[in-house]
Scaffold this active site. Structure first.
Site, PDB file in Angstrom:
ATOM      1  N   CYS A   1       0.948  -1.206  -0.097  1.00 25.19           N
ATOM      2  CA  CYS A   1      -0.048   0.064   0.077  1.00 25.19           C
ATOM      3  C   CYS A   1       0.990   1.191  -0.057  1.00 25.19           C
ATOM      4  O   CYS A   1       1.054   1.727   0.978  1.00 25.19           O
ATOM      5  CB  CYS A   1      -0.979  -0.226   1.239  1.00 25.19           C
ATOM      6  SG  CYS A   1      -1.668  -1.573   1.501  1.00 25.19           S
TER       7      CYS A   1
ATOM      8  N   PRO B   1       1.088   7.467  -0.118  1.00 23.28           N
ATOM      9  CA  PRO B   1       1.542   8.738  -1.009  1.00 23.28           C
ATOM     10  C   PRO B   1       3.066   8.386  -1.389  1.00 23.28           C
ATOM     11  O   PRO B   1       3.366   9.133  -2.248  1.00 23.28           O
ATOM     12  CB  PRO B   1       1.316   9.879  -0.343  1.00 23.28           C
ATOM     13  CG  PRO B   1       1.289   9.415   1.207  1.00 23.28           C
ATOM     14  CD  PRO B   1       0.758   8.205   1.249  1.00 23.28           C
ATOM     15  N   GLY B   2       3.735   7.665  -0.724  1.00 25.41           N
ATOM     16  CA  GLY B   2       5.201   7.489  -1.293  1.00 25.41           C
ATOM     17  C   GLY B   2       6.078   7.743  -0.061  1.00 25.41           C
ATOM     18  O   GLY B   2       7.462   7.388  -0.554  1.00 25.41           O
TER      19      GLY B   2
ATOM     20  N   CYS C   1      -1.340   3.869  11.066  1.00 24.98           N
ATOM     21  CA  CYS C   1      -1.030   5.184  11.788  1.00 24.98           C
ATOM     22  C   CYS C   1      -2.137   5.432  12.742  1.00 24.98           C
ATOM     23  O   CYS C   1      -2.618   6.572  12.764  1.00 24.98           O
ATOM     24  CB  CYS C   1      -0.891   6.379  11.037  1.00 24.98           C
ATOM     25  SG  CYS C   1      -1.918   6.445   9.516  1.00 24.98           S
TER      26      CYS C   1
END
Length: 381
Positions: free
Chosen positions: A188, A191-192, A307
């Site tokens: 997953c 965003p990187g 998170c």
């Protein structure tokens, strides 16, 4: 002239000019259309108060204050950039928390209440040292310093010098302990940030990055093109949206993203129209973790991370995955202790004490990083 000046002075003191507007020209503000009666951030806070006050016990009041305060960031250095920003950041008081670990005292946290009787076998690696990559560098300001980083500037080749992210998000990449020549899967990836952290190690033979969301995949591509030279983005070294059997698998699943849910109403999982999506999160996380387990080769390692502070999305998902992998696929797994990692960085982050499975960075005003949960599994068969 004096009368004109007095009129201007009066108008300047009047803050609400609606009283001077004829009634037929007044427009009534439609409060219900502009302000939600129960915004998602408030719903999230109520949910967390009810859940985490039981789960975290005495820790919750301090964690609550930290999560409602401005978070701290770290600057992940981009080794592909040609600008020497390390010296400049160190001159401002920053330090690389990976190579320069503080020796000051560590805050003693109260124990978490016991909430499960499940006991899982852990590999006996509490005394084993984790080999940290010398190429991954993440700079942070000292404890208690809330100075913000300036936006990174591109070098002569258009590559940005550092990537701003929660410094605790680097820990899962360090815990994965990628070795020279490994094939790695980031299941997953968007965003990187973690993908970029893995690339900084410069030891990966082949990296597969995957994300089911089209918009998040586009954001991932944009991040990679802003930080990584084109010659490293070829199909021979990196592939997006497809994966093979890998030595290491990072499964950073979608979750309630507790900080975002408390601070931002936009794209908030606690929006009333997303109740069903939020309830399905544990099942989605379980499916993704099982996919990561199947993608790992025998002897390979899987790092599950979120998170959120939620036990249902953390230990609960890992426990179910271990049982289902054994029952449905005949895959034997072993939980690997991450205690050596917490001992290394206990003066930079605050870790939840005595979790029966995995480790978790919890927010604290003095070091306002996280929350980040991580659990490392080793595939035996």
């Amino acid at each position: 002239m004096a009368l004109f000046m007095d009129t201007r002075l009066i108008l300047r003191k009047v803050t609400d000019l609606r009283c001077l507007t004829p009634r037929r020209y007044r427009v009534k503000e439609k409060w219900a259309a502009t302000h939600a009666k129960h915004p998602p951030t408030r719903l999230a806070l109520h949910h967390f108060d009810a859940t985490y006050s039981v789960q975290l016990g005495k820790l919750w009041p301090s964690v609550r204050v930290a999560m409602l305060s401005e978070r701290k960031y770290g600057a992940l250095l981009n080794n592909f950039c040609h600008d020497a920003v390390l010296v400049d950041l160190q001159a401002k008081g920053c330090r690389d928390f990976i190579t320069n670990r503080e020796e000051d005292g560590h805050l003693q946290l109260p124990q978490l209440p016991e909430c499960t009787d499940v006991s899982l076998k852990k590999s006996d690696v509490d005394g084993q040292e984790i080999n940290l990559s010398p190429n991954i560098k993440c700079l942070v300001f000292p404890r208690g310093d809330v100075t913000r980083f300036k936006p990174a500037r591109p070098d002569a080749y258009g590559l940005l010098s550092y990537y701003l992210m929660d410094a605790a998000s680097v820990l899962p990449c360090l815990a994965l302990d990628v070795q020279e020549g490994h094939n790695v899967l980031d299941l997953c990836a968007a965003p990187g940030g973690k993908t970029l952290s893995l690339l900084q190690s410069q030891t990966i033979r082949f990296l597969c990055v995957n994300d089911t969301s089209v918009s998040r995949t586009m954001r991932l591509r944009k991040v990679l093109h802003s930080y990584v030279p084109k010659q490293f983005l070829t199909d021979e070294k990196l592939r997006i949206t497809s994966f093979d059997v890998s030595h290491c698998v990072l499964v950073d699943v979608p979750c309630t993203t507790d900080r975002h849910s408390l601070m931002e109403d936009d794209n908030n999982i606690f929006n009333k129209i997303r109740v069903g999506e939020r309830r399905r999160l544990p099942q989605l996380q379980l499916e993704l973790l099982l996919a990561g387990i199947e993608a790992a080769c025998p002897g390979g390692e899987i790092l599950y991370s979120t998170c959120t502070l939620s036990q249902n999305q953390n230990q609960g998902v890992v426990e179910q995955a271990i049982c289902l992998a054994r029952e449905n696929h005949g895959i034997q797994l072993e939980a690997v202790s991450l205690r050596p990692l917490t001992q290394m960085f206990r003066n930079t982050f605050h870790f939840a004490p005595d979790l029966h499975l995995g480790e978790m960075v919890i927010p604290h005003l003095a070091a306002n990083f996280g929350p980040i949960y991580m659990c490392k599994l080793k595939r035996l068969t």
